[in-house]
Design a protein around this motif. Structure first.
Motif, PDB file in Angstrom:
ATOM      1  N   PRO A 194      -4.957   0.798  -2.753  1.00  0.00           N
ATOM      2  CA  PRO A 194      -4.277   0.291  -1.552  1.00  0.00           C
ATOM      3  C   PRO A 194      -2.760   0.259  -1.682  1.00  0.00           C
ATOM      4  O   PRO A 194      -2.050   0.424  -0.687  1.00  0.00           O
ATOM      5  CB  PRO A 194      -4.858  -1.120  -1.385  1.00  0.00           C
ATOM      6  N   THR A 195      -2.250   0.075  -2.889  1.00  0.00           N
ATOM      7  CA  THR A 195      -0.801   0.074  -3.077  1.00  0.00           C
ATOM      8  C   THR A 195      -0.223   1.468  -2.839  1.00  0.00           C
ATOM      9  O   THR A 195       0.800   1.630  -2.147  1.00  0.00           O
ATOM     10  CB  THR A 195      -0.441  -0.412  -4.487  1.00  0.00           C
ATOM     11  N   ALA A 211      -0.286   2.287   0.860  1.00  0.00           N
ATOM     12  CA  ALA A 211       0.821   1.650   1.577  1.00  0.00           C
ATOM     13  C   ALA A 211       2.142   2.364   1.298  1.00  0.00           C
ATOM     14  O   ALA A 211       2.963   2.557   2.198  1.00  0.00           O
ATOM     15  CB  ALA A 211       0.912   0.184   1.187  1.00  0.00           C
ATOM     16  N   ASP A 237       2.192   5.466   3.352  1.00  0.00           N
ATOM     17  CA  ASP A 237       1.884   5.276   4.764  1.00  0.00           C
ATOM     18  C   ASP A 237       0.578   5.971   5.139  1.00  0.00           C
ATOM     19  O   ASP A 237       0.472   6.679   6.142  1.00  0.00           O
ATOM     20  CB  ASP A 237       3.026   5.790   5.639  1.00  0.00           C
ATOM     21  N   GLU A 277      -3.361   5.299   6.068  1.00  0.00           N
ATOM     22  CA  GLU A 277      -4.292   4.276   6.520  1.00  0.00           C
ATOM     23  C   GLU A 277      -5.667   4.559   5.924  1.00  0.00           C
ATOM     24  O   GLU A 277      -6.268   5.606   6.193  1.00  0.00           O
ATOM     25  CB  GLU A 277      -4.391   4.263   8.043  1.00  0.00           C
ATOM     26  N   ARG A 297      -5.939  -5.004  -2.950  1.00  0.00           N
ATOM     27  CA  ARG A 297      -4.960  -5.169  -1.870  1.00  0.00           C
ATOM     28  C   ARG A 297      -3.636  -4.549  -2.281  1.00  0.00           C
ATOM     29  O   ARG A 297      -3.327  -4.414  -3.469  1.00  0.00           O
ATOM     30  CB  ARG A 297      -4.775  -6.645  -1.519  1.00  0.00           C
ATOM     31  N   SER A 298      -2.860  -4.184  -1.295  1.00  0.00           N
ATOM     32  CA  SER A 298      -1.572  -3.567  -1.572  1.00  0.00           C
ATOM     33  C   SER A 298      -0.620  -4.565  -2.230  1.00  0.00           C
ATOM     34  O   SER A 298      -0.473  -5.702  -1.778  1.00  0.00           O
ATOM     35  CB  SER A 298      -0.948  -3.033  -0.279  1.00  0.00           C
ATOM     36  N   LEU A 316       2.570  -3.578  -2.535  1.00  0.00           N
ATOM     37  CA  LEU A 316       3.863  -2.975  -2.215  1.00  0.00           C
ATOM     38  C   LEU A 316       4.897  -4.021  -1.830  1.00  0.00           C
ATOM     39  O   LEU A 316       6.055  -3.955  -2.265  1.00  0.00           O
ATOM     40  CB  LEU A 316       3.697  -1.951  -1.094  1.00  0.00           C
TER      41      LEU A 316
END
Length: 522
Positions: free
Chosen positions: A357-358, A361, A364, A366, A374-375, A377
Motif C-alpha cells: 500500500p505504501t 500511494a 498514485d 489505486e 496500510r500506506s 507515505l
C-alpha cells in the motif's frame, strides 16, 4: 490513476504441486532478456497499459533489501551493543526508521507472502512454508509491471524457490539458483557472496528502468556458519551451557553446547550479510541508481535465543523475538532537485505488510481490493503522525500439523500485546496473557488479563473480532500444499542446475523460438 484488483477468499485443501511457471535459462539469457525487456511476469493477461498519473520517466527505481531471520534488537540502531551492520546503519542515517515493526507470522514464506500482497496470512492462504501463494492474488511486482516497471528478484532461501512457493509471480527475472549445501542437513541455500554476484551481473546488464529490485539474503538463518574472516569479530569468553536437545538438529555444531558461541556466530552472519549489502549499495551509487531510489530495508522474521524456552529457531509462537523486525524506508528525491524528507525515527507500529500500500500511494495507484497493510507515505513525508493501530499475529495449528499445539493468536500495538491460546477442535480459549512491552521488552512478565481494565478489555475485544474473522474467512481459491522432503532436495537442485540459470517467467512461444535461434536454449 492505475487500478489493480485483488480477490479475497479461502478453503484450505491439499492439492498436487503445480508445475514451474516459466523457463529456467542461463545467466547470459537472463541478461539478454533484461536488456531486451522481453520477459513477462503475469500469468493472467495484462489489463492494458498503466494509467497512473505519474509518467514512466518520472517513476523512481524501487529497491527492497531483506535479510532472513534478522532480529531488530541485534542492530545497533535498535539498541544492540554490537554494530553488526555498519553499511545498513549508514542507510538508517538517511531513512525513516520504525522502532516497532512486526510481521504477522514468524515464518519465511507466510511473511514474504504478506510483504508481497499486503494481506494477513489467513487472507492470502500461505500459513506455513508448505503452502503456495495462489496466482489469483495480485502481488507487488505484478502491480508494478502494470505501472511500467521491470521486476527482478534474487532470493537465497529454499522455501522461496519460485515453482515451489508462488512468490515468483510478477517478476521478469526471478533468480533462485540455490546450490550451497547446508552443513548439518541436506538442505540448500545461497550464501550472500553468490547472491551478490548474481545481482551485480544483472546490474551490469543495464536493466530497463524504472526497475523493482527485490533481494533476500539468508545468512543469519541457521546453521550459523559465517566465513572464517568474520568468526572472530564477536567472539567472547562468556559461557552458558545448553542441553543438546535445546539445539535444533540443523543448527548443532559438533561438541558445542555454549550458548554464546551460537550467539556470536549469528551476529557474525549478520555482519557478513551487511558486507554484501554494503558492496551492492556502493555499486548502485556508482551507477547513480541509489540516491533517487525508493529504498526499503527489513526482514521476514527474527530468531529465538531462549527467551521462552526455544533456541536458535523462529517458529512456534507469537513472541517478539520472532515477530519483531527492523524496518527502514527512504523516499526518493523529488523532481527538480527536491530533497527527500529528513531522516528520523518513528515510534508507531508498522509492518513489512505495509510495503504494497505504501508503494501504491507513492505511485498514485489505486488498489481496488482488501488490504491489511496500510500506506506509510504520510508518515514518511512527515505529513501525518504514526497512527495508533493494532496488528494480528498468528501461529495456528494448521501451520505445523506434525506438532500438537493450540492455535496462538495475538494482537499487538506499539507498546502492548495480548496473547490468547485456543483449543484447535472446540475453539475454546485456553489461556490469555497481557504484556506491557514498554516495561517488559523481552516479554518475561506476563500479566493476567483484567476484564475491568479498559486497555485489556479493548485489546481482548479487538483480538476476538479478528480471530472470528479468521475462522469465518473462506478463500475464493484452493490453496496448494507442497513439501519437498530433505532427501529429495539434492536431486531437485541437481536437475535445476542442468536446466540453467535464473528463472525468467512466462516467456511467449515467439520469445522462446528467438532465444533458441540465438543458441541460448536447446
Amino acid at each position: 490513476m492505475l487500478r489493480v484488483r485483488s480477490p479475497l477468499g479461502c478453503i484450505i485443501r491439499r492439492q498436487p504441486v503445480r508445475g514451474a511457471r516459466g523457463v529456467h535459462l542461463s545467466a547470459a539469457t537472463c541478461i539478454a532478456l533484461a536488456i531486451a525487456g522481453c520477459g513477462s511476469g503475469a500469468d493472467r493477461p495484462s489489463s492494458g497499459p498503466p494509467k497512473a498519473a505519474t509518467q514512466k520517466k518520472d517513476l523512481p527505481n524501487i529497491i527492497v533489501l531483506t535479510v532472513d531471520t534478522l532480529r531488530a534488537d541485534h542492530l545497533a540502531r535498535y539498541g544492540y551493543e554490537r554494530n553488526t551492520m555498519p553499511a545498513i546503519e549508514a542507510f538508517f542515517d538517511t531513512a525513516v526508521v520504525f522502532d516497532q515493526a512486526v510481521v504477522p507470522r514468524g515464518s519465511t514464506r507466510p511473511s514474504y507472502s504478506s510483504m508481497l500482497t499486503g494481506l494477513y496470512p489467513f487472507r492470502h492462504g500461505v500459513r506455513s512454508n508448505f503452502m503456495v501463494l495462489h496466482d489469483d492474488l495480485v502481488t507487488l511486482p505484478e502491480m508494478l509491471k502494470e505501472a511500467g516497471y521491470h521486476t527482478a528478484a534474487f532470493v537465497s532461501n529454499f522455501v522461496l524457490i519460485g515453482e515451489l512457493s508462488g512468490c515468483d509471480q510478477g517478476f521478469d527475472v526471478y533468480d533462485d539458483r540455490l546450490e550451497d549445501l547446508e552443513t548439518y542437513q541436506a538442505n540448500y541455500e545461497r550464501v550472500a557472496a553468490r547472491t551478490l554476484r548474481s545481482i551485480l551481473a544483472w546490474l551490469e546488464s543495464d536493466p530497463p528502468q524504472p526497475f523493482f529490485l527485490f533481494i533476500n539474503l539468508i545468512d543469519p538463518h541457521g546453521p550459523y556458519e559465517p566465513p572464517k574472516r568474520f568468526r572472530a569479530l564477536y567472539a567472547t569468553d562468556q559461557q552458558r551451557m545448553l542441553r543438546l536437545e535445546d539445539i535444533p538438529v540443523y543448527n548443532r555444531k559438533p561438541g558445542v553446547l555454549n550458548f554464546h558461541e551460537y550467539l556470536d556466530a549469528y551476529d557474525a552472519e549478520i555482519r557478513y550479510a551487511d558486507e554484501a549489502l554494503g558492496i551492492l549499495i556502493e555499486q548502485l551509487k556508482a551507477k547513480r541508481l541509489w540516491d533517487d531510489a525508493f529504498v526499503v530495508f527489513t526482514a521476514d522474521h527474527g530468531e529465538a535465543f531462549g527467551e521462552h524456552g526455544t533456541f536458535f529457531e523462529h517458529h512456534g509462537h507469537v513472541m517478539d523475538e520472532t515477530t519483531r523486525v527492523p524496518l527502514a524506508i527512504r523516499l526518493p528525491n523529488g523532481a527538480n532537485g527536491a530533497q527527500a524528507p529528513a531522516p528520523r525515527r518513528v515510534g508507531g507500529l508498522a509492518s513489512p505488510m505495509d510495503l504494497l500500500p505504501t508503494v501504491a500511494a507513492l505511485l498514485d495507484i489505486e488498489h481496488a481490493g482488501m488490504l491489511d497493510g496500510r500506506s506509510l507515505l504520510g508518515v514518511l513525508k512527515g505529513a501525518a503522525p504514526a497512527a495508533d493501530r493494532a496488528l494480528l499475529l498468528e501461529f495456528p495449528a494448521v501451520a505445523s500439523p506434525w506438532q500438537s499445539h493450540p492455535d496462538f493468536y495475538a494482537i499487538r500495538t506499539a507498546s502492548q500485546k495480548l496473547i490468547e491460546q485456543y483449543d484447535v477442535k472446540t475453539h475454546q480459549p485456553l489461556g490469555r496473557f497481557f504484556f506491557d512491552l514498554a516495561q517488559d521488552r523481552l516479554e518475561q512478565h506476563p500479566i493476567n488479563v483484567d476484564p475491568w481494565n479498559e486497555t485489556h478489555r479493548k485489546l481482548a475485544t479487538q483480538l476476538a473480532q479478528l480471530v472470528a474473522e479468521v475462522r469465518r474467512t473462506e478463500l475464493a481459491f484452493v490453496v496448494t500444499e507442497y513439501d519437498m522432503p530433505l532427501d529429495n532436495r539434492a536431486g531437485f537442485v541437481a536437475g535445476r542446475k542442468k536446466m540453467g540459470g535464473p528463472h525468467v517467467r512466462a516467456l511467449t512461444p515467439e520469445q522462446i523460438d528467438r532465444l533458441r535461434s540465438l543458441g541460448y536454449i536447446d
